[in-house]
Design an enzyme around this catalytic site. Structure first.
Site, PDB file in Angstrom:
ATOM      1  N   GLY A 354       0.753  -0.996   0.012  1.00  0.00           N
ATOM      2  CA  GLY A 354      -0.039   0.203   0.119  1.00  0.00           C
ATOM      3  C   GLY A 354       0.997   1.358  -0.062  1.00  0.00           C
ATOM      4  N   THR A 355       0.618   2.077  -1.191  1.00  0.00           N
ATOM      5  CA  THR A 355       1.411   3.131  -1.209  1.00  0.00           C
ATOM      6  C   THR A 355       0.964   4.128  -2.107  1.00  0.00           C
ATOM      7  OG1 THR A 355       3.429   1.628  -1.386  1.00  0.00           O
ATOM      8  CG2 THR A 355       3.808   4.085  -2.178  1.00  0.00           C
ATOM      9  N   VAL A 356       1.180   5.620  -1.967  1.00  0.00           N
ATOM     10  CA  VAL A 356       0.489   6.513  -2.899  1.00  0.00           C
ATOM     11  C   VAL A 356       1.722   7.215  -3.563  1.00  0.00           C
ATOM     12  CG1 VAL A 356      -1.419   7.141  -1.428  1.00  0.00           C
ATOM     13  CG2 VAL A 356       0.487   8.337  -1.038  1.00  0.00           C
ATOM     14  N   MET A 436       2.940   2.949  -7.948  1.00  0.00           N
ATOM     15  CA  MET A 436       2.991   2.593  -6.534  1.00  0.00           C
ATOM     16  C   MET A 436       2.697   1.056  -6.312  1.00  0.00           C
ATOM     17  SD  MET A 436      -0.739   4.215  -5.264  1.00  0.00           S
ATOM     18  CE  MET A 436      -0.461   5.404  -6.563  1.00  0.00           C
TER      19      MET A 436
END
Length: 535
Positions: A354-356, A436
């Protein structure tokens, strides 16, 4: 940059966007608009990127937060600057403590994988060096959404719902009380379109705005983190926070097809994409949609990952030189291993996280590639009560093998998956790009760059195109949108193919290219709820 913006070889609900004065691309529409607001109020690309990043901690808490890390590449004044906003292991955290707790590898949740958060320090440092608007102004959109509420978008709802099951085993653990009070106050994930408010988060954002981030590391917020850590068995202390600073670094690059591709150096694994590009440099790819093209890409990435997983660590502890890993001679050696059948590499078990990622550009020539992440969704699951500060689980990437350069030690930074990318040609900016998603990130970088530089796709088509993701061994996940002849052909070459209908795990990217006439060309990922905000 050669591409036909009118041609879309893949079905997409989006089209490439053109603008002259400014552009912000993110995976969440409200955050993109937050960045655009800064541009319209006289801010530059750095102001826009920071406002979007701060806003994303509110409107996309499933992937990042106030306890995240952040990396950035900033093009300004004809030069590219790199910032590493990742944090080290706390001084009280060591291998022996983890083993004594009964683990044989680093856990994903709880206090043990928490490293010192770097995102807030990165915001302050980027603003200090390159920002134009007052620091507090950058917080205004995020504060509005945290106080007044924001409607949950579809992809974020899906990730939020998945977190219900992930954290269910920890629901009665006092260390996780803040997670449930903050993000599950109704005992469930919010529905699509449901309005969510984050009042604790808002109070913390206001404090950060007023103190330019100081309260997080050397003030009341640091005291609260220290106190909760002591009460619930954590290793993080205010001394760890007070000692932290984001670090300016020299970006790495390789030449690929006449373009320079730039990444943040280790402890980040952007070098993985560069090593794979070096290997691909020796192949001539005539068409994208052939079994041979997909096979070579997968094999190059497997070889690059096997090296990165073995050698990449906090650069103070690496025994292998970056120059050696990126040398043409080494790429030739690795390329020679690629044959007609799938290899079985020795190192690495990649996954999606999970990344932006976001990027921004203004009409003055400034451009920003920015990435921010908890790591796995809501991160460690530790949320400091009354603050909205969700702490990362970045320490999960440490090894517990003393023979590995990346073995856990106090004050050491872990192998890091977040990687902003940037492209230049002949010393001039082409623009920022990123994909991402944990260990999908360098795989996404490779595929988007090949789509762009080998197959001359426009930015939106480069993002839309079906993707593959190497998982481990010979196992490769492939999007269902890939042609059946590709899937069957890869199987015949020995790849263990898993076809997936859900595209979420194949990365979520953004691109802004600047044409020679100054026109900005932007695209956003069809695998998320993204927007290109421009004027």
């Amino acid at each position: 940059m050669e591409f036909d913006a009118s041609v879309y070889p893949y079905a997409s609900r989006r089209r490439t966007i053109f603008a002259r004065k400014g552009m912000v691309c993110t995976g969440q529409p409200l955050a993109a608009q937050a960045g655009l607001r800064m541009l319209l109020q006289g801010g530059n690309a750095v102001d826009a990127a920071l406002a979007a990043a701060i806003c994303l901690t509110v409107v996309e808490p499933t992937s990042n937060g106030l306890g995240s890390d952040a990396f950035a590449l900033v093009w300004t004044g004809g030069k590219l600057y790199g910032l590493n906003g990742s944090g080290p292991a706390p001084g009280l955290l060591n291998r022996e403590k983890v083993l004594a707790a009964g683990y044989r590898e680093m856990p994903q949740r709880g206090w043990l994988p928490v490293t010192v958060p770097g995102a807030v320090a990165a915001w302050a440092e980027l603003h200090r060096r390159f920002g134009r608007l007052p620091f507090a102004k950058l917080f205004e959109p995020a504060l509005e959404y945290a106080r007044e509420g924001f409607p949950v978008s579809p992809t974020i709802r899906k990730l939020w719902k998945a977190a219900e099951g992930t954290f269910a085993p920890f629901q009665q653990d006092p260390a996780f009380a803040g997670l449930y009070d903050t993000f599950f106050p109704k005992g469930r994930a919010p529905e699509v379109g449901e309005t969510v408010t984050l009042p604790d988060h808002a109070r913390t954002l206001e404090t950060l705005a007023q103190t330019e981030g100081e309260a997080f590391y050397r003030g009341e917020l640091a005291d609260r983190m220290d106190r909760f850590s002591r009460e619930t068995g954590g290793c993080l202390r205010k001394e760890d926070l007070a000692a932290y600073q984001a670090e300016w670094v020299e970006p790495l690059h390789v030449d690929y097809r006449g373009y320079d591709v730039w990444e943040i150096p280790p402890n980040g694994h952007g070098i993985t994409a560069l090593m794979a590009l070096n290997i691909m440099q020796g192949f001539q790819l005539e068409q994208r949609e052939t079994v041979d093209s997909w096979h070579k890409q997968i094999e190059a990435m497997k070889l690059a990952f096997s090296d990165a997983q073995h050698y990449v660590a906090d650069p103070r502890f690496m025994h292998t030189r970056v120059e050696d890993l990126l040398s043409p001679a080494y790429a030739d050696q690795r390329r020679s291993l690629i044959g007609e059948q799938a290899l079985l590499p020795h190192w690495g078990k990649p996954f999606s996280g999970g990344t932006v990622y976001l990027c921004a550009a203004d009409g003055e020539g400034n451009m920003v590639s920015f990435i921010q992440s908890n790591f796995r969704g809501f991160g460690s699951g530790i949320v400091i009560p009354g603050t909205g500060i969700a702490l990362n689980d970045r320490g999960n990437n440490f090894s517990l093998d003393p023979a590995m350069d990346n073995c856990l030690a106090p004050g050491k930074k872990p192998y890091h998956t977040i990687i902003p990318g940037f492209l230049t040609k002949d010393g001039q900016a082409v623009g920022p790009f990123g994909v991402m998603g944990g260990f999908m990130q360098p795989q996404g970088h490779l595929q988007v760059l090949l789509n762009t530089l080998d197959f001359h796709m426009n930015p939106q088509a480069a993002l839309d195109a079906p993707r593959w993701q190497w998982i481990e061994g010979k196992k490769v996940e492939v999007e269902a949108q890939a042609g059946p002849e590709i899937i069957e052909g890869l199987r015949q070459r020995g790849h263990e193919i898993v076809v997936k209908e859900d595209r979420t795990s194949f990365g979520r990217g953004q691109i802004i290219w600047r044409r020679e006439d100054g026109t900005l060309v932007g695209a956003t990922e069809p695998r998320t709820d993204g927007t290109v905000a421009a004027y």
